[in-house]
Design a protein around this motif. Structure first.
Motif, PDB file in Angstrom:
ATOM      1  N   LEU A 101      -3.992  -7.795   2.729  1.00 22.77           N
ATOM      2  CA  LEU A 101      -4.829  -7.133   1.713  1.00 22.77           C
ATOM      3  C   LEU A 101      -4.110  -5.856   1.318  1.00 22.77           C
ATOM      4  N   LEU A 102      -3.788  -5.666   0.065  1.00 17.11           N
ATOM      5  CA  LEU A 102      -3.100  -4.441  -0.334  1.00 17.11           C
ATOM      6  C   LEU A 102      -4.075  -3.264  -0.297  1.00 17.11           C
ATOM      7  N   GLY A 103      -3.565  -2.145   0.210  1.00 19.54           N
ATOM      8  CA  GLY A 103      -4.420  -1.003   0.514  1.00 19.54           C
ATOM      9  C   GLY A 103      -4.932  -0.244  -0.688  1.00 19.54           C
ATOM     10  N   ASP A 104      -4.524  -0.635  -1.896  1.00 20.04           N
ATOM     11  CA  ASP A 104      -5.004   0.067  -3.090  1.00 20.04           C
ATOM     12  C   ASP A 104      -5.664  -0.906  -4.066  1.00 20.04           C
ATOM     13  N   MET A 128      -2.375  -2.018  10.137  1.00 19.90           N
ATOM     14  CA  MET A 128      -1.937  -1.275   8.951  1.00 19.90           C
ATOM     15  C   MET A 128      -0.453  -0.971   9.089  1.00 19.90           C
ATOM     16  N   VAL A 129       0.278  -1.229   8.026  1.00 20.08           N
ATOM     17  CA  VAL A 129       1.698  -0.897   8.006  1.00 20.08           C
ATOM     18  C   VAL A 129       1.809   0.450   7.302  1.00 20.08           C
ATOM     19  N   THR A 130       2.065   1.491   8.079  1.00 22.41           N
ATOM     20  CA  THR A 130       2.063   2.851   7.514  1.00 22.41           C
ATOM     21  C   THR A 130       3.491   3.375   7.432  1.00 22.41           C
ATOM     22  N   ARG A 146       4.761   1.184  11.956  1.00 19.13           N
ATOM     23  CA  ARG A 146       5.384   1.961  10.877  1.00 19.13           C
ATOM     24  C   ARG A 146       6.506   1.178  10.201  1.00 19.13           C
ATOM     25  N   GLN A 147       6.575   1.342   8.907  1.00 18.42           N
ATOM     26  CA  GLN A 147       7.703   0.812   8.136  1.00 18.42           C
ATOM     27  C   GLN A 147       8.629   2.019   7.940  1.00 18.42           C
ATOM     28  N   GLY A 148       9.763   2.038   8.639  1.00 18.94           N
ATOM     29  CA  GLY A 148      10.634   3.230   8.646  1.00 18.94           C
ATOM     30  C   GLY A 148      10.988   3.707   7.249  1.00 18.94           C
ATOM     31  N   GLU A 149      11.204   2.778   6.358  1.00 16.77           N
ATOM     32  CA  GLU A 149      11.623   3.092   4.999  1.00 16.77           C
ATOM     33  C   GLU A 149      10.825   2.197   4.061  1.00 16.77           C
ATOM     34  N   ALA A 150      10.376   2.721   2.918  1.00 15.86           N
ATOM     35  CA  ALA A 150       9.597   1.901   1.977  1.00 15.86           C
ATOM     36  C   ALA A 150      10.561   0.973   1.230  1.00 15.86           C
ATOM     37  N   ARG A 151      10.876  -0.175   1.856  1.00 16.49           N
ATOM     38  CA  ARG A 151      11.856  -1.100   1.251  1.00 16.49           C
ATOM     39  C   ARG A 151      11.189  -2.262   0.549  1.00 16.49           C
ATOM     40  N   GLY A 152       9.906  -2.104   0.221  1.00 13.06           N
ATOM     41  CA  GLY A 152       9.229  -3.145  -0.544  1.00 13.06           C
ATOM     42  C   GLY A 152       8.113  -3.825   0.233  1.00 13.06           C
ATOM     43  N   LEU A 153       7.230  -4.509  -0.514  1.00 14.21           N
ATOM     44  CA  LEU A 153       6.069  -5.162   0.095  1.00 14.21           C
ATOM     45  C   LEU A 153       6.491  -6.243   1.095  1.00 14.21           C
ATOM     46  N   GLY A 154       7.542  -7.011   0.754  1.00 12.81           N
ATOM     47  CA  GLY A 154       8.007  -8.057   1.667  1.00 12.81           C
ATOM     48  C   GLY A 154       8.453  -7.455   2.989  1.00 12.81           C
ATOM     49  N   ILE A 181      -2.628  -4.872   6.414  1.00  9.84           N
ATOM     50  CA  ILE A 181      -2.849  -4.037   5.228  1.00  9.84           C
ATOM     51  C   ILE A 181      -1.658  -3.086   5.068  1.00  9.84           C
ATOM     52  N   PRO A 182      -0.754  -3.378   4.124  1.00 15.12           N
ATOM     53  CA  PRO A 182       0.377  -2.480   3.911  1.00 15.12           C
ATOM     54  C   PRO A 182      -0.071  -1.221   3.162  1.00 15.12           C
ATOM     55  N   VAL A 183       0.245  -0.069   3.742  1.00 19.44           N
ATOM     56  CA  VAL A 183      -0.158   1.207   3.113  1.00 19.44           C
ATOM     57  C   VAL A 183       1.004   2.201   3.127  1.00 19.44           C
ATOM     58  N   ALA A 184       2.233   1.666   3.150  1.00 19.94           N
ATOM     59  CA  ALA A 184       3.395   2.549   3.302  1.00 19.94           C
ATOM     60  C   ALA A 184       4.057   2.914   1.972  1.00 19.94           C
ATOM     61  N   GLY A 185       3.496   2.439   0.862  1.00 24.02           N
ATOM     62  CA  GLY A 185       4.111   2.701  -0.445  1.00 24.02           C
ATOM     63  C   GLY A 185       4.023   4.177  -0.822  1.00 24.02           C
ATOM     64  N   MET A 186       4.828   4.570  -1.805  1.00 22.99           N
ATOM     65  CA  MET A 186       4.954   5.983  -2.184  1.00 22.99           C
ATOM     66  C   MET A 186       3.824   6.476  -3.082  1.00 22.99           C
ATOM     67  N   GLY A 187       3.160   5.565  -3.788  1.00 25.41           N
ATOM     68  CA  GLY A 187       2.069   5.972  -4.666  1.00 25.41           C
ATOM     69  C   GLY A 187       2.516   6.877  -5.800  1.00 25.41           C
ATOM     70  N   THR A 188       3.653   6.565  -6.415  1.00 27.29           N
ATOM     71  CA  THR A 188       4.205   7.466  -7.441  1.00 27.29           C
ATOM     72  C   THR A 188       3.318   7.558  -8.688  1.00 27.29           C
ATOM     73  N   ARG A 189       2.518   6.516  -8.941  1.00 21.10           N
ATOM     74  CA  ARG A 189       1.667   6.556 -10.148  1.00 21.10           C
ATOM     75  C   ARG A 189       0.591   7.617 -10.037  1.00 21.10           C
ATOM     76  N   PHE A 190       0.341   8.093  -8.834  1.00 17.84           N
ATOM     77  CA  PHE A 190      -0.736   9.064  -8.633  1.00 17.84           C
ATOM     78  C   PHE A 190      -0.210  10.436  -8.243  1.00 17.84           C
TER      79      PHE A 190
HETATM   80  P1  UTP Z   1       2.764  -0.694  -5.012  1.00 21.99           P
HETATM   81  O1  UTP Z   1       3.511  -1.620  -5.847  1.00 21.99           O
HETATM   82  O2  UTP Z   1       1.421  -0.251  -5.483  1.00 21.99           O
HETATM   83  O3  UTP Z   1       3.741   0.531  -4.721  1.00 21.99           O
HETATM   84  O4  UTP Z   1       2.615  -1.358  -3.582  1.00 21.99           O
HETATM   85  P2  UTP Z   1       3.470   2.013  -4.320  1.00 21.99           P
HETATM   86  O5  UTP Z   1       4.795   2.590  -4.013  1.00 21.99           O
HETATM   87  O6  UTP Z   1       2.473   2.132  -3.211  1.00 21.99           O
HETATM   88  O7  UTP Z   1       2.793   2.681  -5.605  1.00 21.99           O
HETATM   89  P3  UTP Z   1       3.448   3.221  -6.965  1.00 21.99           P
HETATM   90  O8  UTP Z   1       3.717   1.991  -7.805  1.00 21.99           O
HETATM   91  O9  UTP Z   1       4.686   3.987  -6.599  1.00 21.99           O
HETATM   92  O10 UTP Z   1       2.386   4.086  -7.566  1.00 21.99           O
HETATM   93  C1  UTP Z   1       1.623  -2.319  -3.297  1.00 21.99           C
HETATM   94  C2  UTP Z   1       1.177  -2.177  -1.870  1.00 21.99           C
HETATM   95  O11 UTP Z   1       2.269  -2.360  -0.965  1.00 21.99           O
HETATM   96  C3  UTP Z   1       2.425  -1.242  -0.128  1.00 21.99           C
HETATM   97  C4  UTP Z   1       1.722  -0.093  -0.841  1.00 21.99           C
HETATM   98  O12 UTP Z   1       1.254   0.873   0.074  1.00 21.99           O
HETATM   99  C5  UTP Z   1       0.587  -0.806  -1.567  1.00 21.99           C
HETATM  100  O13 UTP Z   1      -0.538  -1.000  -0.732  1.00 21.99           O
HETATM  101  N1  UTP Z   1       3.874  -1.024   0.099  1.00 21.99           N
HETATM  102  C6  UTP Z   1       4.733  -1.050  -0.947  1.00 21.99           C
HETATM  103  C7  UTP Z   1       4.336  -0.811   1.384  1.00 21.99           C
HETATM  104  O14 UTP Z   1       3.547  -0.782   2.355  1.00 21.99           O
HETATM  105  N2  UTP Z   1       5.671  -0.632   1.574  1.00 21.99           N
HETATM  106  C8  UTP Z   1       6.552  -0.649   0.553  1.00 21.99           C
HETATM  107  O15 UTP Z   1       7.770  -0.492   0.813  1.00 21.99           O
HETATM  108  C9  UTP Z   1       6.079  -0.863  -0.745  1.00 21.99           C
END
Ligand code: UTP
Length: 318
Positions: A142-145, A68-70, A116-124, A22-31
């Motif tokens: 499974l995507l965490g959101d 979980m990839v945090t 941990r994913q040191g840097e948010a470099r994308g889902l891949g 479950i990747p959960v390391a994204g920035m969540g900028t939409r929120f």
């Molecule tokens: P999103 O595309 O929803 O990106 O990532 P995000 O950065 O979390 O959210 P916004 O678009 O800025 O609001 C889809 C999934 O991939 C994870 C996110 O945590 C989410 O579960 N993800 C994304 C990572 O784990 N690492 C990344 O580098 C990017």
């Protein structure tokens, strides 16, 4: 189940998946600004974080080991899945059995590990961090959101398709052509598998991340469930940054298709909530709360009055 023209996979790759990532390391900028300090995956959907529903979904599908990839700013996620002995002792002393059970339930769903994913470099890149946890076996992502309604069985259906065909399986949703530029899009061919509870099976012949509407191969979007062959790790290591300068899982899957590896899609016909999107999040909270035994009756009564009083579209609320 497999069509005569479809790429074939070894019996080895048809092994059942046992692990979920479950990747959960994204920035969540939409929120933002909420997600400055609170991971979006922990935003409550009624009274439980979105992420708890997702771990429960993995466990229901038989995937009891979860990674979980945090990343930075996500340590509250580790706390959430850890025991809280002081809180438990307090609830025990007060005799608050139902809240005690709810607190304990959240830690007992699955065996949860973290990397941990040191840097948010994308889902891949996030998925690549799971390579040593997964090893040489198929696994689910499974995507965490991205929440799938508990009454629907998308992941189970995908696991069934993976065991029949081997290779990889991705979840798809028809989002309409006008919305496809926000998603990974796929080109598909019919498969001769039977549909499962309204979820249709297709063969993937091409994938592209967030294409312009007029160049999209279809209106079928990739949503946040995957069952992947371990070969994806080797491909991800060689996948250069793509759209948004991020290492895209979609690009790695496109390479697998080009190499003739079987990749199937399950077109989901059920209920899905993208809790990383503000409007979808609100819909999830209202829908799930209105269906609950405890909150549903008073909420539905209030909603009926609220809707009846809504001003016509275009008029401003008083
Ligand atoms: P999103 O595309 O929803 O990106 O990532 P995000 O950065 O979390 O959210 P916004 O678009 O800025 O609001 C889809 C999934 O991939 C994870 C996110 O945590 C989410 O579960 N993800 C994304 C990572 O784990 N690492 C990344 O580098 C990017």
């Amino acid at each position: 189940m497999s069509s005569p023209t479809s790429p074939t996979a070894s019996a080895e790759s048809r092994r059942a998946a046992r692990k979920a990532v479950i990747p959960v390391a994204g920035m969540g900028t939409r929120f933002l600004p909420a997600t400055k300090a609170v991971p979006k995956e922990l935003l409550p959907v009624v009274d439980r974080p979105a992420l708890q529903y997702i771990v429960e979904e993995a466990a229901r599908a038989g995937l009891a080991e979860v990674l979980m990839v945090t990343g930075r700013g996500k340590s509250a996620i580790e706390d959430f899945f850890d025991r809280q002995p002081e809180l438990e002792a307090l609830l025990e002393k007060k005799g608050d059995e139902s809240r005690l059970a709810a607190v304990r339930e959240s830690t007992g769903i699955a065996q949860v590990h973290f990397v941990r994913q040191g840097e948010a470099r994308g889902l891949g890149h996030a998925v690549l961090q799971a390579a040593s946890f997964v090893g040489e076996e198929p696994f689910a992502v499974l995507l965490g959101d991205d929440m799938i309604d508990v009454r629907d069985h998308l992941l189970e259906h995908m696991l069934t398709v993976q065991r029949a065909h081997g290779g990889s399986v991705i979840a798809l949703l028809d989002v309409g052509r006008e919305n496809i530029d926000k998603y990974g899009a796929v080109a598909v061919e019919p498969a001769d598998d039977a549909a499962m509870d309204g979820d249709e099976v297709v063969r993937i012949t091409g994938l592209v991340e967030k294409p312009p509407v007029d160049e999209a191969p279809s209106s079928l979007a990739i949503i946040g469930r995957y069952v992947l062959a371990p070969e994806v790790f080797g491909v991800l290591r060689e996948t250069p940054p793509g759209r948004g300068d991020e290492i895209q899982l979609t690009d790695a899957l496109a390479t697998l298709v080009e190499r003739g590896e079987p990749v199937h899609g399950v077109v989901f016909g059920g209920r899905r909530y993208d809790t990383g999107d503000r409007l979808d999040y609100l819909k999830a909270v209202v829908r799930l709360a209105s269906e609950r035994d405890d909150l549903g009756p008073p909420l539905r009564a209030w909603l009926r009055e609220f809707v009846a009083d809504l001003p016509a579209e275009g008029a401003s609320p008083s």
